[in-house]
Design a protein around this motif. Structure first.
Motif, PDB file in Angstrom:
ATOM      1  N   GLY A  51     -22.646  -3.973 -31.549  1.00 43.09           N
ATOM      2  CA  GLY A  51     -21.849  -3.989 -29.941  1.00 43.09           C
ATOM      3  C   GLY A  51     -22.424  -2.984 -28.916  1.00 43.09           C
ATOM      4  O   GLY A  51     -22.928  -1.773 -29.677  1.00 43.09           O
ATOM      5  N   SER A  52     -22.205  -3.139 -27.920  1.00 42.84           N
ATOM      6  CA  SER A  52     -22.478  -1.912 -27.192  1.00 42.84           C
ATOM      7  C   SER A  52     -21.668  -2.251 -25.640  1.00 42.84           C
ATOM      8  O   SER A  52     -21.329  -3.323 -25.071  1.00 42.84           O
ATOM      9  CB  SER A  52     -23.862  -1.699 -26.739  1.00 42.84           C
ATOM     10  OG  SER A  52     -24.456  -2.582 -25.740  1.00 42.84           O
ATOM     11  N   THR A  53     -21.370  -1.068 -25.028  1.00 39.86           N
ATOM     12  CA  THR A  53     -20.803  -1.417 -23.359  1.00 39.86           C
ATOM     13  C   THR A  53     -21.604  -1.295 -22.508  1.00 39.86           C
ATOM     14  O   THR A  53     -21.225  -1.359 -21.219  1.00 39.86           O
ATOM     15  CB  THR A  53     -19.738  -0.028 -23.291  1.00 39.86           C
ATOM     16  OG1 THR A  53     -20.627   1.059 -23.584  1.00 39.86           O
ATOM     17  CG2 THR A  53     -18.636  -0.015 -24.249  1.00 39.86           C
ATOM     18  N   ASP A  54     -22.951  -1.385 -22.815  1.00 45.89           N
ATOM     19  CA  ASP A  54     -24.056  -1.519 -21.744  1.00 45.89           C
ATOM     20  C   ASP A  54     -24.962  -2.676 -22.379  1.00 45.89           C
ATOM     21  O   ASP A  54     -24.817  -3.121 -23.273  1.00 45.89           O
ATOM     22  CB  ASP A  54     -24.712  -0.340 -21.302  1.00 45.89           C
ATOM     23  CG  ASP A  54     -25.448   0.307 -22.603  1.00 45.89           C
ATOM     24  OD1 ASP A  54     -25.854  -0.545 -23.561  1.00 45.89           O
ATOM     25  OD2 ASP A  54     -25.779   1.589 -22.797  1.00 45.89           O
ATOM     26  N   TYR A  55     -26.156  -2.963 -21.391  1.00 48.95           N
ATOM     27  CA  TYR A  55     -26.989  -3.826 -22.150  1.00 48.95           C
ATOM     28  C   TYR A  55     -28.054  -3.250 -22.748  1.00 48.95           C
ATOM     29  O   TYR A  55     -29.050  -3.842 -22.966  1.00 48.95           O
ATOM     30  CB  TYR A  55     -27.779  -4.575 -20.655  1.00 48.95           C
ATOM     31  CG  TYR A  55     -26.484  -5.226 -19.920  1.00 48.95           C
ATOM     32  CD1 TYR A  55     -26.359  -6.465 -20.497  1.00 48.95           C
ATOM     33  CD2 TYR A  55     -25.830  -4.943 -18.669  1.00 48.95           C
ATOM     34  CE1 TYR A  55     -25.338  -7.576 -19.747  1.00 48.95           C
ATOM     35  CE2 TYR A  55     -24.863  -5.794 -18.147  1.00 48.95           C
ATOM     36  CZ  TYR A  55     -24.532  -6.968 -18.734  1.00 48.95           C
ATOM     37  OH  TYR A  55     -23.687  -7.846 -18.145  1.00 48.95           O
ATOM     38  N   SER A  56     -27.914  -2.280 -23.437  1.00 44.02           N
ATOM     39  CA  SER A  56     -28.852  -1.811 -24.659  1.00 44.02           C
ATOM     40  C   SER A  56     -28.827  -2.773 -25.510  1.00 44.02           C
ATOM     41  O   SER A  56     -27.957  -3.367 -26.218  1.00 44.02           O
ATOM     42  CB  SER A  56     -28.579  -0.556 -24.991  1.00 44.02           C
ATOM     43  OG  SER A  56     -27.419  -0.367 -25.762  1.00 44.02           O
TER      44      SER A  56
END
Length: 706
Positions: free
Chosen positions: A382-387
């Motif tokens: 998971g990530s909080t940005d689009y990486s």
């Protein structure tokens, strides 16, 4: 001598062990057919004549399965209960002959051994299975409105005990290798590489003298004394009736057969007779129709002649309950890596925990190994940005029901993913065309509507808008199927199919409530009709606020017949959202949360409840509106066929499976009867009951949907 190429071949080893291999020509799975009795007999005659054969191993020639059950299509040839009874007797005799053989017979099981396949294994003297995940053993006949008809009701209780056998047969529950060994269903569970070696070793032993399962003292009293057994069967019947409400005859017949077998009163005879009777029941016919429909659907792509594209990486937007559920089925069923994006890291943690909680349960129940669980969890990141989004092939969006937000998500994905990435939105009410309105690549935007809870509900609606291209449709259908879903392709529009037919049903239940009918009577009426949950309880489960949001969207596009009763506003003004905030139509505190009605609802709505209608009247009013709306959906090409409409209603909202779905149910009632009843209620309650134009013309022409 049979002229067909036999499904059975016999080979002999130098050590005196013969291998009987079953390999049905031209089919991917072994299924038992009526003509096999003769083919098996020929092979057994050969073995009997050969004094050099000291033991026999029964195995499958298919790499991934033992025997997936009996071929259901042969039941359609039965003209009478006697014909079906004869089929059962033939199976019983064939398996009895194997059991009576003088030499030890061992079943070497790898892959599914279900229904008649498990009954074949049960008549062998020993059972050895591979310890692989794909190996599963069960008697799921009850799901087709039938009972195990080739000795299963007699042999299984003697092997694993009455209670465990009854649970397996009444629920269709399948045992994995470790469970099967623990319960005594198999003698050993071994790696596939040595399955045949171990089976051969068992074939060299003497035939076992089985004394039945090892039982605790309490269970010995229950299963091995007349008083205990009487109590056991009485409780089983009571519990079964509470669940089936008398709508399904098969479970009671299964209990009858088990009881006859353990009390020594002609169990096999009863099994064959009841099997014959059940084959001819309307309930079994409808359940078999569902089985054939879903089997047929597995072979279809979303668009005829258009092959699905391949998917290697996926992503989910939103770590809420839906997002967590979608990530879970993608990783565990489809086996694909999932990148979860949420604006908060807690959202990602919750979504991953959702999968962990479900998987750890499986590990504790010995349903899977811990190493397999870790492998599946490693697919979730998971990530909080689009990486990590650059190489994603499909993104499933599960954020709030807000058009602007969803359009922003489309723009973000077009910016951060490659040019072929599919954007699938899990909206329950916003038309897909609106979500795609500002997209640079609208041909890759599609609706993929799941039902809650995602890990349990089998349906997915695939919703192309007019600009979606064919490849996107086929790829999305294929993806949903890999997630373990049964997908139906529906036309873009308010409510799509399932919510559109559900809304008038729910609204009518609310109208019945507003006439003063007690909440528990409304729910009981629809439970007795065959729904898994009553409409009032469902409203609390889904959320009263969600119902209120969907209603205006349906009214705007489809007209006033979708107008929700004003009562919803009063409930929401009192902050009653249902189960989610523990304040709804039912009470969520005390000893039985969610079981008792919150009586304060009545004064809030200005009602003094009293029962005025019969359960039949309440059910008929609600159901007729669902049936009428389903007919309109078919007229407007919202669904592609009555079959899709039936499967959608059964798998999406729990329409009673034994009735076959809205369209098969209308056929069984007679379309003229449906129209007459709609007109009757139209006279009483107004034009929301006006029959669909197509139903009127079908009634005039004496036509049906099938």
């Amino acid at each position: 001598m049979s002229t067909n190429k036999s499904a059975f071949s016999l080979s002999r080893r130098e050590d005196g062990i013969a291998i009987l291999t079953m390999d049905v020509p031209g089919e991917s799975m072994n299924t038992l057919k009526a003509e096999f009795a003769e083919q098996i007999s020929e092979q057994l005659d050969e073995i009997d004549k050969d004094p050099g054969v000291k033991g026999l191993v029964v195995a499958s020639g298919k790499s991934g399965s033992f025997v997936a059950g009996a071929d259901i299509s042969m039941l359609a040839d039965c003209q009478s209960a006697e014909d079906a009874e004869e089929l059962s007797r033939s199976g019983q005799q064939m398996f009895q002959r194997i059991e009576n053989m003088k030499i030890p017979v061992v079943a070497a099981i790898h892959g599914p051994a279900l229904g008649g396949g498990l009954e074949l294994a049960l008549c062998c003297h020993y059972r050895i299975c591979s310890d692989e995940d794909k190996t599963a053993m069960g008697l799921p006949e009850v799901q087709l409105g039938l009972l195990p008809g080739s000795g299963g009701t007699q042999r299984l209780p003697k092997l694993i005990g009455i209670q465990k056998a009854m649970t397996m047969m009444l629920t269709g529950k399948q045992l994995r290798p470790k469970q099967a060994k623990r319960d005594g269903l198999v003698d050993d569970a071994v790696p596939l590489s040595i399955l045949m070696d171990v089976a051969v070793q068992f074939a060299k032993k003497r035939k076992p003298n089985r004394e039945g399962p090892k039982l605790s003292l309490m269970n010995q009293v229950l299963e091995r004394t007349p008083f205990g057994r009487n109590f056991l069967f009485k409780q089983a019947r009571k519990k079964t009736l509470t669940k089936t409400r008398g709508n399904y005859p098969a479970p009671e017949r299964i209990i009858d057969c088990i009881e006859a077998g353990v009390s020594g009163s002609r169990g096999y005879e009863k099994e064959a007779r009841y099997f014959g009777q059940l084959v001819m029941t309307p309930e079994s016919k409808q359940l078999r129709n569902i089985f054939f429909a879903t089997t047929e659907m597995k072979k279809e792509t979303g668009v005829e002649g258009v092959e699905p594209g391949s998917l290697h990486r996926t992503a989910v937007l939103g770590g809420g309950l839906m997002g967590g559920g979608i990530a879970y089925v993608t990783a565990t069923k489809a086996g694909l890596p999932v990148r979860i994006k949420d604006i908060r890291s807690e959202g990602i943690a919750n979504a991953i925990k959702y999968s962990y909680d479900l998987l750890i349960k499986k590990v504790k129940r010995r349903f899977m190994r811990k190493s397999e669980m870790q492998k599946q969890l490693s697919l979730l990141t998971g990530s909080t940005d689009y990486s990590g989004f650059k190489n994603v092939d499909i993104v499933i969006e599960a954020v709030f029901e807000d058009l602007k937000l969803k359009q922003q998500m489309v723009a973000d994905i077009e910016e951060n993913c490659h040019e072929k990435t599919i954007f699938a939105t899990n909206t329950s009410s916003i038309p897909i065309g609106k979500i795609a309105a500002e997209a640079k690549r609208p041909e890759q935007v599609i609706g993929l509507h799941y039902f809650s809870p995602v890990d349990k509900m089998p349906l997915a609606e695939v919703i192309p808008h007019p600009g979606t291209d064919d490849q996107t449709i086929s790829t999305t259908v294929d993806f949903a199927r890999k997630q373990g879903k049964t997908p139906i392709v529906v036309k873009d529009g308010a409510g799509f199919y399932v919510n559109r037919i559900l809304a008038p049903y729910m609204n009518e239940a609310a109208n019945v409530l507003l006439s003063g009918e007690p909440i528990e009577q409304i729910d009981k009426a629809l439970l007795n009709f065959g729904f898994p949950v009553g409409p009032m309880k469902l409203l609390d489960e889904v959320g009263i606020d969600i119902g209120a949001k969907i209603s205006p969207i349906l009214v705007e596009e489809l007209g006033d017949r979708f107008k929700a009763p004003d009562a919803f506003d009063k409930l929401l003004a009192d902050d009653r959202k249902g189960k989610k905030n523990k304040k709804g139509l039912y009470l969520y505190s005390g000893k039985k949360p969610g079981k008792e009605v919150d009586e304060s609802v009545y004064s809030l709505l200005g009602l003094s409840p009293s029962q005025q209608f019969s359960h039949e009247q309440i059910a008929e009013r609600c159901i007729l509106l669902m049936l009428n709306e389903a007919a309109m959906c078919l007229d407007e090409d919202v669904i592609r066929s009555p079959r899709d409409g039936d499967i959608g209603a059964i798998f999406g909202i729990g329409f009673p499976p034994f009735l076959g779905g809205p369209f098969r149910y209308m056929d069984s009632l007679g379309i003229d009867h449906v129209v007459a009843r709609l007109e009757h209620y139209q006279g009483l309650y107004g034009d929301r009951f006006a029959p669909a134009a197509s139903l009127r013309s079908m009634a005039d022409e004496g036509k049906g949907f099938y």
